[in-house]
Motif scaffolding. Structure first.
Motif, PDB file in Angstrom:
ATOM      1  N   THR A 133       0.822  -1.205   0.000  1.00 26.41           N
ATOM      2  CA  THR A 133       0.000   0.000   0.000  1.00 26.41           C
ATOM      3  C   THR A 133       0.856   1.254   0.000  1.00 26.41           C
ATOM      4  OG1 THR A 133      -1.711  -1.199   1.195  1.00 26.41           O
ATOM      5  CG2 THR A 133      -1.867   1.188   1.220  1.00 26.41           C
ATOM      6  N   LEU A 134       1.965   1.235   0.714  1.00 26.49           N
ATOM      7  CA  LEU A 134       2.843   2.403   0.748  1.00 26.49           C
ATOM      8  C   LEU A 134       3.607   2.596  -0.560  1.00 26.49           C
ATOM      9  CD1 LEU A 134       4.270   2.128   4.361  1.00 26.49           C
ATOM     10  CD2 LEU A 134       2.734   3.901   3.482  1.00 26.49           C
ATOM     11  N   LEU A 135       4.037   1.497  -1.171  1.00 30.65           N
ATOM     12  CA  LEU A 135       4.845   1.602  -2.388  1.00 30.65           C
ATOM     13  C   LEU A 135       4.025   1.798  -3.653  1.00 30.65           C
ATOM     14  CD1 LEU A 135       7.580  -1.098  -1.699  1.00 30.65           C
ATOM     15  CD2 LEU A 135       7.760   1.382  -1.486  1.00 30.65           C
ATOM     16  N   ARG A 136       2.861   1.206  -3.728  1.00 31.81           N
ATOM     17  CA  ARG A 136       2.000   1.320  -4.907  1.00 31.81           C
ATOM     18  C   ARG A 136       0.593   1.678  -4.453  1.00 31.81           C
ATOM     19  NH1 ARG A 136       4.254  -0.413  -9.731  1.00 31.81           N
ATOM     20  NH2 ARG A 136       2.156  -0.775 -10.465  1.00 31.81           N
ATOM     21  N   PRO A 137       0.385   2.923  -4.045  1.00 27.48           N
ATOM     22  CA  PRO A 137      -0.918   3.312  -3.486  1.00 27.48           C
ATOM     23  C   PRO A 137      -2.049   3.167  -4.494  1.00 27.48           C
ATOM     24  CG  PRO A 137       0.522   5.222  -3.714  1.00 27.48           C
ATOM     25  CD  PRO A 137       1.311   4.039  -4.104  1.00 27.48           C
ATOM     26  N   SER A 138      -3.071   2.456  -4.075  1.00 26.13           N
ATOM     27  CA  SER A 138      -4.273   2.297  -4.883  1.00 26.13           C
ATOM     28  C   SER A 138      -5.425   1.962  -3.942  1.00 26.13           C
ATOM     29  CB  SER A 138      -4.100   1.182  -5.920  1.00 26.13           C
ATOM     30  OG  SER A 138      -4.000  -0.073  -5.288  1.00 26.13           O
ATOM     31  N   VAL A 139      -6.626   2.111  -4.443  1.00 24.46           N
ATOM     32  CA  VAL A 139      -7.794   1.773  -3.631  1.00 24.46           C
ATOM     33  C   VAL A 139      -7.780   0.280  -3.320  1.00 24.46           C
ATOM     34  CG1 VAL A 139     -10.311   1.675  -3.622  1.00 24.46           C
ATOM     35  CG2 VAL A 139      -9.154   3.700  -4.494  1.00 24.46           C
ATOM     36  N   ARG A 140      -7.415  -0.541  -4.282  1.00 27.24           N
ATOM     37  CA  ARG A 140      -7.374  -1.994  -4.082  1.00 27.24           C
ATOM     38  C   ARG A 140      -6.395  -2.361  -2.958  1.00 27.24           C
ATOM     39  NH1 ARG A 140      -6.258  -5.244  -9.252  1.00 27.24           N
ATOM     40  NH2 ARG A 140      -8.418  -4.663  -9.586  1.00 27.24           N
ATOM     41  N   ALA A 141      -5.222  -1.744  -2.967  1.00 30.03           N
ATOM     42  CA  ALA A 141      -4.230  -2.024  -1.929  1.00 30.03           C
ATOM     43  C   ALA A 141      -4.731  -1.566  -0.559  1.00 30.03           C
ATOM     44  CB  ALA A 141      -2.912  -1.342  -2.273  1.00 30.03           C
ATOM     45  N   ALA A 142      -5.370  -0.406  -0.515  1.00 29.39           N
ATOM     46  CA  ALA A 142      -5.871   0.130   0.752  1.00 29.39           C
ATOM     47  C   ALA A 142      -6.987  -0.744   1.322  1.00 29.39           C
ATOM     48  CB  ALA A 142      -6.354   1.560   0.556  1.00 29.39           C
ATOM     49  N   VAL A 143      -7.873  -1.216   0.467  1.00 29.16           N
ATOM     50  CA  VAL A 143      -8.958  -2.091   0.925  1.00 29.16           C
ATOM     51  C   VAL A 143      -8.391  -3.419   1.426  1.00 29.16           C
ATOM     52  CG1 VAL A 143     -10.953  -3.437   0.146  1.00 29.16           C
ATOM     53  CG2 VAL A 143     -10.753  -1.038  -0.486  1.00 29.16           C
ATOM     54  N   THR A 144      -7.437  -3.964   0.700  1.00 26.18           N
ATOM     55  CA  THR A 144      -6.822  -5.221   1.115  1.00 26.18           C
ATOM     56  C   THR A 144      -6.150  -5.067   2.475  1.00 26.18           C
ATOM     57  OG1 THR A 144      -6.451  -5.827  -1.194  1.00 26.18           O
ATOM     58  CG2 THR A 144      -5.167  -7.006   0.463  1.00 26.18           C
ATOM     59  N   LEU A 145      -5.422  -3.971   2.657  1.00 23.96           N
ATOM     60  CA  LEU A 145      -4.768  -3.722   3.933  1.00 23.96           C
ATOM     61  C   LEU A 145      -5.784  -3.575   5.061  1.00 23.96           C
ATOM     62  CD1 LEU A 145      -2.240  -3.193   5.595  1.00 23.96           C
ATOM     63  CD2 LEU A 145      -2.385  -0.781   4.908  1.00 23.96           C
ATOM     64  N   LEU A 146      -6.876  -2.902   4.803  1.00 23.94           N
ATOM     65  CA  LEU A 146      -7.907  -2.726   5.823  1.00 23.94           C
ATOM     66  C   LEU A 146      -8.540  -4.064   6.209  1.00 23.94           C
ATOM     67  CD1 LEU A 146      -9.003  -0.354   7.390  1.00 23.94           C
ATOM     68  CD2 LEU A 146     -10.780  -0.098   5.678  1.00 23.94           C
ATOM     69  N   VAL A 147      -8.782  -4.930   5.231  1.00 26.34           N
ATOM     70  CA  VAL A 147      -9.349  -6.262   5.506  1.00 26.34           C
ATOM     71  C   VAL A 147      -8.370  -7.097   6.336  1.00 26.34           C
ATOM     72  CG1 VAL A 147     -10.018  -8.448   4.422  1.00 26.34           C
ATOM     73  CG2 VAL A 147     -10.887  -6.286   3.523  1.00 26.34           C
ATOM     74  N   VAL A 148      -7.103  -7.063   5.982  1.00 23.89           N
ATOM     75  CA  VAL A 148      -6.100  -7.825   6.730  1.00 23.89           C
ATOM     76  C   VAL A 148      -5.942  -7.252   8.140  1.00 23.89           C
ATOM     77  CG1 VAL A 148      -3.668  -8.496   6.802  1.00 23.89           C
ATOM     78  CG2 VAL A 148      -4.912  -8.607   4.656  1.00 23.89           C
ATOM     79  N   ALA A 149      -6.050  -5.933   8.286  1.00 23.00           N
ATOM     80  CA  ALA A 149      -5.960  -5.312   9.617  1.00 23.00           C
ATOM     81  C   ALA A 149      -7.100  -5.775  10.519  1.00 23.00           C
ATOM     82  CB  ALA A 149      -5.954  -3.795   9.487  1.00 23.00           C
ATOM     83  N   VAL A 150      -8.293  -5.873   9.969  1.00 23.55           N
ATOM     84  CA  VAL A 150      -9.436  -6.374  10.749  1.00 23.55           C
ATOM     85  C   VAL A 150      -9.221  -7.847  11.098  1.00 23.55           C
ATOM     86  CG1 VAL A 150     -11.909  -6.895  10.648  1.00 23.55           C
ATOM     87  CG2 VAL A 150     -11.064  -4.672   9.857  1.00 23.55           C
ATOM     88  N   ALA A 151      -8.733  -8.623  10.134  1.00 24.72           N
ATOM     89  CA  ALA A 151      -8.455 -10.039  10.396  1.00 24.72           C
ATOM     90  C   ALA A 151      -7.392 -10.186  11.486  1.00 24.72           C
ATOM     91  CB  ALA A 151      -8.003 -10.735   9.118  1.00 24.72           C
ATOM     92  N   TRP A 152      -6.404  -9.295  11.494  1.00 21.86           N
ATOM     93  CA  TRP A 152      -5.354  -9.356  12.500  1.00 21.86           C
ATOM     94  C   TRP A 152      -5.924  -9.150  13.913  1.00 21.86           C
ATOM     95  CZ3 TRP A 152      -1.020 -11.302  13.710  1.00 21.86           C
ATOM     96  CH2 TRP A 152      -0.265 -10.813  14.755  1.00 21.86           C
ATOM     97  N   VAL A 153      -6.828  -8.197  14.065  1.00 27.88           N
ATOM     98  CA  VAL A 153      -7.435  -7.949  15.382  1.00 27.88           C
ATOM     99  C   VAL A 153      -8.208  -9.180  15.848  1.00 27.88           C
ATOM    100  CG1 VAL A 153      -9.206  -6.602  16.584  1.00 27.88           C
ATOM    101  CG2 VAL A 153      -7.550  -5.450  15.137  1.00 27.88           C
ATOM    102  N   ILE A 154      -8.842  -9.872  14.926  1.00 24.74           N
ATOM    103  CA  ILE A 154      -9.668 -11.030  15.286  1.00 24.74           C
ATOM    104  C   ILE A 154      -8.819 -12.259  15.622  1.00 24.74           C
ATOM    105  CG2 ILE A 154     -11.394 -12.654  14.407  1.00 24.74           C
ATOM    106  CD1 ILE A 154     -12.487 -10.273  12.732  1.00 24.74           C
ATOM    107  N   TRP A 155      -7.766 -12.518  14.837  1.00 26.88           N
ATOM    108  CA  TRP A 155      -7.033 -13.776  14.958  1.00 26.88           C
ATOM    109  C   TRP A 155      -5.600 -13.649  15.456  1.00 26.88           C
ATOM    110  CZ3 TRP A 155      -9.994 -13.704  10.121  1.00 26.88           C
ATOM    111  CH2 TRP A 155     -11.181 -14.426  10.229  1.00 26.88           C
ATOM    112  N   ASN A 156      -5.261 -12.596  16.167  1.00 25.61           N
ATOM    113  CA  ASN A 156      -3.885 -12.450  16.644  1.00 25.61           C
ATOM    114  C   ASN A 156      -3.683 -13.032  18.041  1.00 25.61           C
ATOM    115  OD1 ASN A 156      -5.070 -10.616  18.358  1.00 25.61           O
ATOM    116  ND2 ASN A 156      -3.882  -8.874  17.682  1.00 25.61           N
TER     117      ASN A 156
END
Length: 94
Positions: A23-46
């Motif tokens: 997301t930092l190197l190739r900013p796009s909406v797709r990258a930002a959405v993917t990062l947000l989904v993984v961030a939510v998954a991290w809170v749930i399964w960490n």
């Protein structure tokens, strides 16, 4: 022998870092959405590698050290949304 839960949490942690870098190197909406989904998954399964509890909400729930990674990832994601939006020209609807 280690629990498979630790392995899956470490894989998810690596995915969080990889998506953040993408997301930092190739900013796009797709990258930002993917990062947000993984961030939510991290809170749930960490769970297996959460660390110390910083703020306690209930007897079994609270904000842990590893949850702060999701806060940072969400910040990067929102910053990327704003950055991409500024770069895209506004389309005339007429």
């Amino acid at each position: 022998m280690r629990s498979p839960d630790i392995f899956h949490a470490l894989v998810l942690l690596n995915l969080l870092f990889a998506c953040g870098l993408w997301t930092l190197l190739r900013p796009s909406v797709r990258a930002a959405v993917t990062l947000l989904v993984v961030a939510v998954a991290w809170v749930i399964w960490n769970g297996p590698i959460e660390g110390a509890t910083l703020v306690t909400f209930t007897r079994t729930n609270g904000l842990t050290e590893s949850d702060l990674l999701s806060v940072g990832a969400a910040g990067i994601s929102l910053w990327t949304f704003a950055r991409v939006r500024r770069q895209q020209p506004i389309q005339d609807l007429s």
